[in-house]
Enzyme design. Sequence first.
Site, PDB file in Angstrom:
ATOM      1  N   TYR A  55      77.506  80.313   6.697  1.00 50.86           N
ATOM      2  CA  TYR A  55      78.638  80.264   6.125  1.00 50.86           C
ATOM      3  C   TYR A  55      78.863  81.640   5.745  1.00 50.86           C
ATOM      4  O   TYR A  55      78.481  81.892   4.351  1.00 50.86           O
ATOM      5  CB  TYR A  55      78.957  79.285   5.198  1.00 50.86           C
ATOM      6  N   ASP A 101      80.738  78.901  10.186  1.00 45.37           N
ATOM      7  CA  ASP A 101      82.083  79.724  10.002  1.00 45.37           C
ATOM      8  C   ASP A 101      81.738  80.878   9.812  1.00 45.37           C
ATOM      9  O   ASP A 101      80.813  81.279   8.807  1.00 45.37           O
ATOM     10  CB  ASP A 101      82.551  78.799   8.608  1.00 45.37           C
TER      11      ASP A 101
END
Length: 336
Positions: free
Chosen positions: A175, A214
């Site tokens: 992330y 992500d």
Amino acid sequence: MPPKKKTALKRKAVSELQSDNEATQSVSKKAKVSKDSPESPVATNGQPTNKVLPVNISFPPRIAGTVRLSTWNICSLASASKKGFKFYVEAEDPDVLVLTETKVNEVPVDPFLTSRFPHCTWAISSKKTYSGTAVLSKHKPLSVDTKLPGHPDPSSVKGRIVTVEFPGCYIIATYVTNAGQGLKTLNEKNTWNEHFTTYIRDLDKKKPVIWMGDLNVAPTAIDLANAKSNWNKTPGYTKDETEAFQNILNPPESAAGVGKFVDVWRQNHPEDKHYTYFSYRFNCRTKGLGWRLDMFVVSERLLEKVKMCEIRSEIYGASDHVPVVMEIESDIVTGS
């Protein structure tokens, strides 16, 4: 071999609740009934416009001889769990599930997840209810790490990266750091990119790498809806960030002996303007205004082993992101 019969799951539609990072989004107290159907409206970019998960969730069976990997920014496990998270997981049934922005403060005790994924690694942020990355696997990894070597501020990395080693590859789940409103943390993002680039290249010299999660960057102008107005103004689409990403895919000549990487979904869909993130604000989902931030990037020598990579565009509403899945020859993970 004829394809297996699709599995389908039925569920009650759930309400579109407020996202943790959308403070201005109004909250409906009544459950919304999903009216999704094969004729459900689509936006101009070709993606569906539903705002809650479909009542019926089904996917084709995995291709024979492959394992299925899924990555999903769930924007808080607690929040997503109230809005259909488990129905997606049950229907997708991935061999490896990467969750980003989990926002958990301790390792969850959830029989639903532990019974499906006996090998779970949760990287948890030092800040309460912030970031968080998890790798949930049906297959036991050879090793696990939650650090980014060389980074000068380990506390800022905590909760943002998990690396698991399998017989035929490393999987790096991230992330990635955001450049911040007004690009106020772009320097921190650049520091992350500098050390991450070194890290992924070092691992690639040992065995192939699958980087998923992500990635917090829209690599090119077709990876976001309003590229011109966002260029060098909005986090995720700046010169520094896009160049750092491209330098991983195609290293400069000065980086002798460094392997190339491939953005798998974009390789397979060179012209599609499909996105993985749609803000809850400004009716972005209905208008098809989004960003492609969640993806799979693999060592170039792995590409021939990838059999499928798709954005699960209809799985929206439990989060403001949708999942991305990839199937790859099973020996890469299982070793046999």
